[in-house]
Write a protein that holds these residues in place. Structure first.
Motif, short mmCIF file in Angstrom:
data_model
loop_
_atom_site.label_atom_id
_atom_site.label_comp_id
_atom_site.label_asym_id
_atom_site.label_seq_id
_atom_site.Cartn_x
_atom_site.Cartn_y
_atom_site.Cartn_z
N LEU A 126 1.62 15.71 5.99
CA LEU A 126 0.27 15.41 5.51
C LEU A 126 0.24 14.07 4.79
O LEU A 126 -0.72 13.31 4.90
N LEU A 127 1.32 13.76 4.09
CA LEU A 127 1.43 12.46 3.41
C LEU A 127 1.54 11.35 4.45
O LEU A 127 0.84 10.34 4.38
N GLN A 128 2.42 11.57 5.42
CA GLN A 128 2.67 10.53 6.43
C GLN A 128 1.42 10.24 7.24
O GLN A 128 1.16 9.11 7.61
N GLN A 129 0.62 11.27 7.48
CA GLN A 129 -0.59 11.11 8.29
C GLN A 129 -1.79 10.65 7.46
O GLN A 129 -2.88 10.47 7.98
N GLY A 130 -1.60 10.52 6.15
CA GLY A 130 -2.68 10.02 5.29
C GLY A 130 -3.74 11.04 4.93
O GLY A 130 -4.85 10.68 4.58
N PHE A 131 -3.42 12.35 5.03
CA PHE A 131 -4.38 13.37 4.59
C PHE A 131 -4.20 13.68 3.11
O PHE A 131 -5.08 14.23 2.47
N LEU A 132 -3.03 13.34 2.61
CA LEU A 132 -2.68 13.68 1.24
C LEU A 132 -2.16 12.42 0.57
O LEU A 132 -1.51 11.60 1.21
N GLY A 133 -2.47 12.28 -0.72
CA GLY A 133 -1.93 11.15 -1.47
C GLY A 133 -1.15 11.66 -2.66
O GLY A 133 -1.38 12.79 -3.11
N ARG A 134 -0.23 10.85 -3.14
CA ARG A 134 0.57 11.23 -4.30
C ARG A 134 0.22 10.30 -5.44
O ARG A 134 0.21 9.08 -5.26
N THR A 135 -0.08 10.84 -6.59
CA THR A 135 -0.30 10.01 -7.77
C THR A 135 0.61 10.54 -8.88
O THR A 135 1.15 11.64 -8.75
N PRO A 136 0.78 9.77 -9.96
CA PRO A 136 1.64 10.27 -11.04
C PRO A 136 1.13 11.59 -11.62
O PRO A 136 1.89 12.37 -12.17
N ARG A 137 -0.17 11.87 -11.46
CA ARG A 137 -0.70 13.11 -12.03
C ARG A 137 -0.79 14.26 -11.02
O ARG A 137 -1.25 15.35 -11.34
N GLY A 138 -0.37 14.01 -9.81
CA GLY A 138 -0.39 15.09 -8.82
C GLY A 138 -0.91 14.63 -7.47
O GLY A 138 -1.09 13.44 -7.23
N ARG A 139 -1.16 15.61 -6.59
CA ARG A 139 -1.58 15.31 -5.22
C ARG A 139 -3.11 15.22 -5.13
O ARG A 139 -3.81 15.98 -5.80
N ILE A 140 -3.57 14.32 -4.27
CA ILE A 140 -5.01 14.23 -4.03
C ILE A 140 -5.30 14.36 -2.53
O ILE A 140 -4.46 13.98 -1.71
N ALA A 141 -6.46 14.90 -2.22
CA ALA A 141 -6.92 14.92 -0.83
C ALA A 141 -7.57 13.56 -0.57
O ALA A 141 -8.37 13.09 -1.38
#
Ligand code: ADP
Length: 340
Positions: free
Chosen positions: A303-318
């Motif tokens: 999901l990260l690789q495909q750009g559906f999910l993002g990672r931030t220092p405070r957690g995951r975002i859609a």
């Protein structure tokens, strides 16, 4: 948990088919050409010098071909591969048992190497550096350590989580191969090759359709192929066409982006329950009733690789792509700053 067709992890009858589909030479191994060319050189050089290969680490999500590469290297070197895994080597004695069985230039394959206990890992260091191990004999005041010489060998590690490897262990590998998800063209070739081995007819549209829904993962591609073969035999005329491949995907609830129900649930949880995030990985795991490790190793990377999910220092975002894919209205900037 119900079996996920898209799970890159091994399950059910995969083992039998993994062996059938497993390429046995670097030339047969599809894709990853940069690594393949390097490995060919290392094998050739080691063979000429009649020495073991340098220690090698394979990293990447499950199902991308780490174990396959280890078997291929042993075959190309003309030596035996001894296979174990981090959790299986419970104590130093078990490790000593494995190491003393190795013949010159053999490969010791340790899957999930990040799960070795610190004590076992430490006793591995002299073995991989100087081909010797320390063995304790006797009890109490009579206890002594003797050093035992080992035959030169190659350690081949595999891990889904390079981040969990200790720096001293990581530094002892001479070559690190980071496997990435396969492009659709490579998965198509893998599917066509496996279809030949299964002796099931497949047309180019069928192969392309299955490849596009395989989560960039050869193991998933092979599993989808087997399910498509079932649909082709029962609902069609035996051949896997584009229509049969699409029916297979629809019946298994795999969407056009190759996401399955669990992928969509993960994104939906973030969007509907946590306003699109950021939300911590433990919270996501609890909401899905899945172990945190599984979420991190299996669901998230794609999901990260495909750009559906993002990672931030405070957690995951859609991401916006996730909202659009799931047909959810994207939040206005006032609602959140996640896309800014
Ligand atoms: P991992 O050890 O990374 O979990 P495996 O090596 O067990 O993955 O591979 C899973 C399946 O995918 C095996 O059946 C293997 O034959 C197939 N496979 C993996 N990589 C390739 C490749 N590059 N070409 C052809 N088949 C592959």
């Amino acid at each position: 948990m119900a079996e996920r067709v898209l799970s890159p992890a091994e399950s059910g009858d995969d083992d039998r088919f993994d062996r059938l589909f497993r390429p046995s030479s670097l030339d047969e191994y599809i894709g990853q050409s940069k690594h393949k060319e390097n490995l060919k050189v290392f094998v050739e050089a080691a063979r000429r010098r009649k020495e073991p290969l340098d220690h090698i680490l394979f990293c990447g999500p499950p199902g991308l071909g780490k174990t396959t590469l280890a078997y291929i290297l042993a075959k190309e070197m003309g030596v035996t591969l001894h296979s174990t895994s981090g959790p299986a080597v419970e104590h130093k004695g078990a490790l000593a048992g494995l190491l003393t069985k190795l013949e010159a230039n053999d490969l010791l394959f340790i899957d999930e190497i990040h799960r070795l206990t610190p004590a076992v890992e430490e006793s591995l260091y002299p073995a991989i550096e100087a081909f010797q191990i320390d063995i304790m004999t006797g009890d109490g005041p009579y206890a002594t350590t003797i050093q035992l010489a080992l035959k030169p060998f190659t350690m081949v590690g595999a891990t889904t989580r390079t981040g969990l490897l200790t720096a001293p262990l990581l530094s002892r590998f001479g070559y690190i191969v980071r496997l990435d998800y396969y492009p659709v063209e490579d998965l198509e070739k893998i599917i066509l090759r496996s279809a030949r081995l299964l002796e099931v007819p497949i047309d180019p549209a069928g192969a392309r359709e299955l490849a596009a829904r395989s989560r960039g993962t050869p193991r998933v591609a092979n599993r989808l192929l087997r399910r498509a073969r079932d649909f082709a035999e029962v609902l069609g005329k035996g051949a896997i066409t584009g229509a049969i491949a699409r029916t297979t995907a629809e019946r298994l609830e795999i969407d056009s982006a190759g996401l399955d129900e669990m992928d969509r649930r993960l994104l939906t949880v973030i969007i509907e329950h946590y306003d699109g995030g950021p939300v911590g990985i433990d919270t996501i795991a609890a909401a899905l009733s899945e172990p945190r490790d599984t979420v991190e190793d299996v669901y998230e990377p794609f999901l990260l690789q495909q750009g559906f999910l993002g990672r931030t220092p405070r957690g995951r975002i859609a991401t916006r792509k996730a909202y659009e894919h799931l047909g959810k209205p994207t939040p206005t900037p006032a609602q959140g700053d996640m896309f800014s």
